[in-house]
Scaffold this active site. Structure first.
Site, PDB file in Angstrom:
ATOM      1  N   SER A   1       0.805  -1.223   0.000  1.00 20.25           N
ATOM      2  CA  SER A   1       0.000   0.000   0.000  1.00 20.25           C
ATOM      3  C   SER A   1       0.835   1.268   0.000  1.00 20.25           C
ATOM      4  O   SER A   1       0.276   2.371  -0.144  1.00 20.25           O
ATOM      5  CB  SER A   1      -0.936   0.009   1.217  1.00 20.25           C
ATOM      6  OG  SER A   1      -0.180  -0.028   2.417  1.00 20.25           O
TER       7      SER A   1
ATOM      8  N   LYS B   1      -6.416   4.042   8.477  1.00 19.41           N
ATOM      9  CA  LYS B   1      -5.446   4.983   7.923  1.00 19.41           C
ATOM     10  C   LYS B   1      -5.990   6.412   7.919  1.00 19.41           C
ATOM     11  O   LYS B   1      -5.280   7.364   8.241  1.00 19.41           O
ATOM     12  CB  LYS B   1      -5.068   4.559   6.501  1.00 19.41           C
ATOM     13  CG  LYS B   1      -4.327   3.220   6.435  1.00 19.41           C
ATOM     14  CD  LYS B   1      -4.094   2.789   5.006  1.00 19.41           C
ATOM     15  CE  LYS B   1      -3.370   1.451   4.941  1.00 19.41           C
ATOM     16  NZ  LYS B   1      -3.156   0.990   3.552  1.00 19.41           N
TER      17      LYS B   1
END
Length: 821
Positions: free
Chosen positions: A713, A756
């Site tokens: 990611s 996140k």
């Protein structure tokens, strides 16, 4: 001390199997008795013994094993001479020397000499008198020595007579305490009239060592000899008395038990004939039957319980299994078998309770209220299995307690962390001593109701060992279609768990086996934003810590600025556990001032925190790290929530090598290589000279190098950092990004979007760049984070560059000139 024992010892005192002796001194060889061996009158033929001491006046058999002893005995028989029996100092010596022999022995006549068919030699010796060796003679195939015969003195005194009488009484008492003593030995002790004869007779048959017997043989003074024998007999007499007392007590105990058993059996028969059979045990059995009737067990369980009671009734109370069966019946009786009336459900009151105990958590509260509403409309419906997943300190356990309070149920917590034995869930079988039901039924017994809230805490930390897999045992417990007939190994009967509201907690889902995870409804608890932490601290944590530190609201207060400063500068976590610790530390300083009397009330402001909590532990370094080209801010997921991840890139003269540091995993290394390849492929559109890659080494570093990092990611952030480095354009200081890239320039979706984004909001960022295909996760993001951030949904890396980099006028030309050079 019996003659049989003494005879055995005398026989065992024989020497070892015949061996060939070493060549003796002199000219005479073994077997030369036929050649006319002469023995002086003042000398004796000696036979050495290993563990045998012969006393004057006694007759003992002896086995001859050594060739020297056989020749000596044969010679004495042929010459009609007595022999002298001498004890050797070391019993294990097969060929002793004169120095190895005692100097005092017993002169004896050989009454009989027998050679058995197996070749062994046996003699019967009668002791005559003591002698003392004065000189050993050489030239014989056996020991010959000049001796001085010791005659017993005919002393007579009151002292000797008294000791004689005492010794005879002691000997007779010892003989009475010994089993199976021949009457001849008793008569012999009673018939001996002289002190020397009695002393030698007792010493001959006493169970003492050969060294002690030799000591008595060498004691010539009759008075001292009688005293020494009296001491040995006193010790032996005391040992025999204690042994008899122990034996009598043991026999008495056994007899008492048998007598008690017979009396009880007779009492039962008498009471039965009189119709009076209500003893203590029968009363206990009647109470157990009554409790079984009152427990309202299912028919199958009630039948089984009554069979166990009947079995217990036939079992004696002294049996070891009686207490185990009694404990088993107590467990059956005390479990809540009967269905209880459902407590009335007030949805509005339940909402108020949840809001009172927890701030935020809107989705979780809504799901709980939905469960209550359905349960109110359908009380017989199956209870769902909820699984709260989130970082530590976000309130998973306390939320379970609030659910119990809102639903009016009792709360039971079962910790599963570190459990590696299947029996902890299903229980142990009754065949084992100390067996108990599993933690599930133990928790229900503590709650006293099947309609309780049972929290299975830390389900992701179950272990596995050779005792079984606890996660597999939980499959039946957490399946609403199967747990109505849950069978514990200890009980052995089905128990209905369908009325129990199970709630499980976990930090991560990955370690939970798939079949077990499939049986639960997962509810994610994200980390808190700064505003949520502030509200939680103001509403709950401060008041709780004030009370724990012995303060009142009038004595201590923490300002709002101080709370914000603690959240921002002294903690960095998804939950509020460390925040509560820091608040407690600050209030302890206030409590010390009040206890010392230096202040009556303390108000803690932001500027006071340095003196109480020390220097700031964390600072916002986003702007500082992104103020130069080559640094991008990424978003990472961790088991304890989201976090900020910095990607740093540097270009140094070299030959086109790629250097990676920061403990990067294999997947993350591949992401860096993919990002660099993508930058090379788009060099023309980015205005880069392709020779730049041949003349330079690229170094990618991810700070916090002690922490391993992996995953795809960070690909978008790595691509952005490389473009920023090579074009000289800085990345916006208020922007973070996440997403996987492909070599075609696509931004691919990733996981952990909610955690996140919450981390980005907590770090004070303003913009997040996310993959366009993750827009479905937007509604899962907490409302506070959605309101605090601007979202950019990127399809391609060009969308990321346009949104993340500062305009080219910010200094691109110098960077390009440097690249061209």
């Amino acid at each position: 001390m019996s003659p049989e024992e003494q005879q055995t010892r005398a026989t065992d005192d024989a020497a070892a199997a015949p061996t060939s002796p070493p060549e003796p001194t002199g000219a005479v060889k073994p077997g030369s008795a036929d050649l006319g061996v002469t023995i002086p009158d003042d000398a004796l033929i000696l036979i050495t013994t290993r563990n045998l001491v012969l006393f004057p006046g006694t007759v003992l058999p002896m086995t001859l094993g050594r060739q020297r002893s056989v020749v000596a005995a044969q010679t004495a028989i042929r010459l009609s001479r007595p022999v002298g029996l001498v004890l050797q100092r070391e019993p294990n010596a097969d060929d002793p020397l004169p120095v190895d022999l005692h100097r005092v022995g017993t002169e004896a006549n050989l009454l009989r000499y027998v050679t058995s068919p197996d070749g062994s030699h046996h003699v019967i010796c009668q002791g005559e008198r003591r002698f003392r060796i004065t000189e050993f003679l050489d030239g014989y195939p056996f020991f010959v020595a000049k001796v001085e015969r010791v005659e017993e003195p005919e002393e007579q005194s009151t002292e000797i007579d008294a000791r004689l009488l005492n010794l005879r009484n002691q000997a007779l008492e010892v003989l009475q305490l010994l089993p199976q003593i021949p009457a001849e030995l008793v008569n012999a002790v009673q018939g001996v009239t002289t002190a020397p004869a009695l002393a030698d007779l007792i010493a001959s048959f006493m169970d003492i060592t050969a060294a002690q017997k030799q000591e008595i043989l060498e004691t010539f003074a009759i008075e001292r000899r009688l005293e020494r024998l009296s001491e040995l007999l006193s010790y032996r007499l005391e040992v025999l008395r204690l042994s008899r007392q122990i034996s009598d007590r043991t026999k008495e105990t056994i007899d008492d038990r048998q007598r008690e058993f017979l009396l009880r059996e007779q009492l039962k028969t008498i009471q039965k004939e009189l119709g009076e059979g209500d003893d203590a045990k029968s009363q206990e059995i009647a109470e157990l039957r009554q409790k079984i009737d009152d427990a309202r067990m299912p028919p199958e369980v009630e039948t089984h319980a009554k069979k166990e009671v009947a079995r217990l009734e036939r079992m004696p109370e002294q049996a070891g299994e009686y207490s185990m069966a009694r404990t088993y019946l107590e467990w059956l009786i005390e479990l809540p078998w009967a269905a209880e009336d459902e407590p009335p459900i007030d949805i509005a009151e339940a909402r108020r309770t949840l809001d009172e105990d927890h701030y935020g958590l809107r989705r979780i509260k809504r799901r709980i209220l939905e469960f209550l509403a359905i349960h109110k409309l359908n009380p017989n419906g199956r209870s769902p299995i909820l699984c709260f997943v989130g970082p530590p300190g976000v309130g998973k356990t306390s939320l379970g307690q609030s659910i119990a309070r809102a639903t009016g149920r009792k709360f039971v917590r079962v910790s599963l962390g570190g459990t590696h034995d299947e029996a902890e869930i299903r229980g142990h079988r009754r065949t084992y001593i100390g067996a108990l039901p599993g933690n599930i039924l133990q928790g229900i017994r503590r709650a006293g109701s099947r309609q309780c809230v049972m929290m299975l805490d830390e389900i992701d930390k179950l272990g596995r060992s050779n005792q079984g897999d606890p996660a597999s045992a939980l499959l039946e417990v957490l399946d609403p279609e199967q747990n109505s007939t849950f069978r514990d190994n200890y009980l052995g009967v089905p128990f209905d768990l369908s009325r129990v509201m199970f709630i499980t907690t976990a930090n991560v889902l990955d370690s939970i086996p798939g079949p077990l995870r499939d049986r639960m409804e997962v509810i994610d608890l994200p980390g808190y934003t700064e505003d949520e932490k502030f509200e939680i601290a103001r509403r709950y944590l401060v008041g709780r810590q004030i009370a724990l530190n012995g303060l009142t609201a009038e004595q201590a207060e923490i300002s709002d600025d101080a709370l914000h400063s603690i959240i921002r500068d002294y903690t960095r976590e998804a939950g509020v556990r460390n925040l509560e610790r820091e608040i407690g530390t600050a209030l302890r300083g206030a409590a010390m001032k009040i206890a010392e009397g230096t202040a009556s009330a303390v108000r803690i402001a932001a500027e006071d925190l340095h003196g109480v909590l020390g220097a700031r532990k964390f600072e916002s370094d986003v702007a500082m790290r992104t103020s130069i080209p080559g640094v991008a801010t990424g978003l990472a997921w961790t088991p304890v929530g989201g976090d900020i991840l910095f990607i740093e890139a540097a270009r140094i003269p070299g030959k086109g090598a790629l250097i990676l540091t920061g403990q990067l995993g294999d997947v993350m290394k591949e992401s860096v290589q993919a990002a660099l390849s993508l930058v090379k492929g788009k060099a023309a559109s980015l205005g880069l000279d392709t020779k730049l890659f041949d003349n330079s080494d690229i170094h990618i570093h991810v700070p916090a190098g002690a922490i391993p990092k992996d995953g795809p990611s960070a690909g978008v952030a790595m691509f952005t950092a490389l473009v920023s480095l090579l074009t000289g354009r800085t990345v916006r200081s208020d922007t973070a990004m996440t997403g996987e890239i492909s070599l075609r320039g696509l931004v691919l979706p990733v996981g952990g979007i909610k955690e996140k984004v919450v981390a980005a909001a907590r770090a004070g960022l303003a913009t997040v760049i996310l993959p366009a295909r993750n827009q479905k996760d937007h509604e899962d993001i907490p409302e506070a984070a959605r309101n605090a951030l601007r979202f950019i949904w990127a399809e391609r890396v060009e969308d990321v560059i346009a949104a993340a980099l500062e305009p080219a006028a910010a200094g691109a030309a110098p960077a390009l000139e440097s690249a061209a050079n």
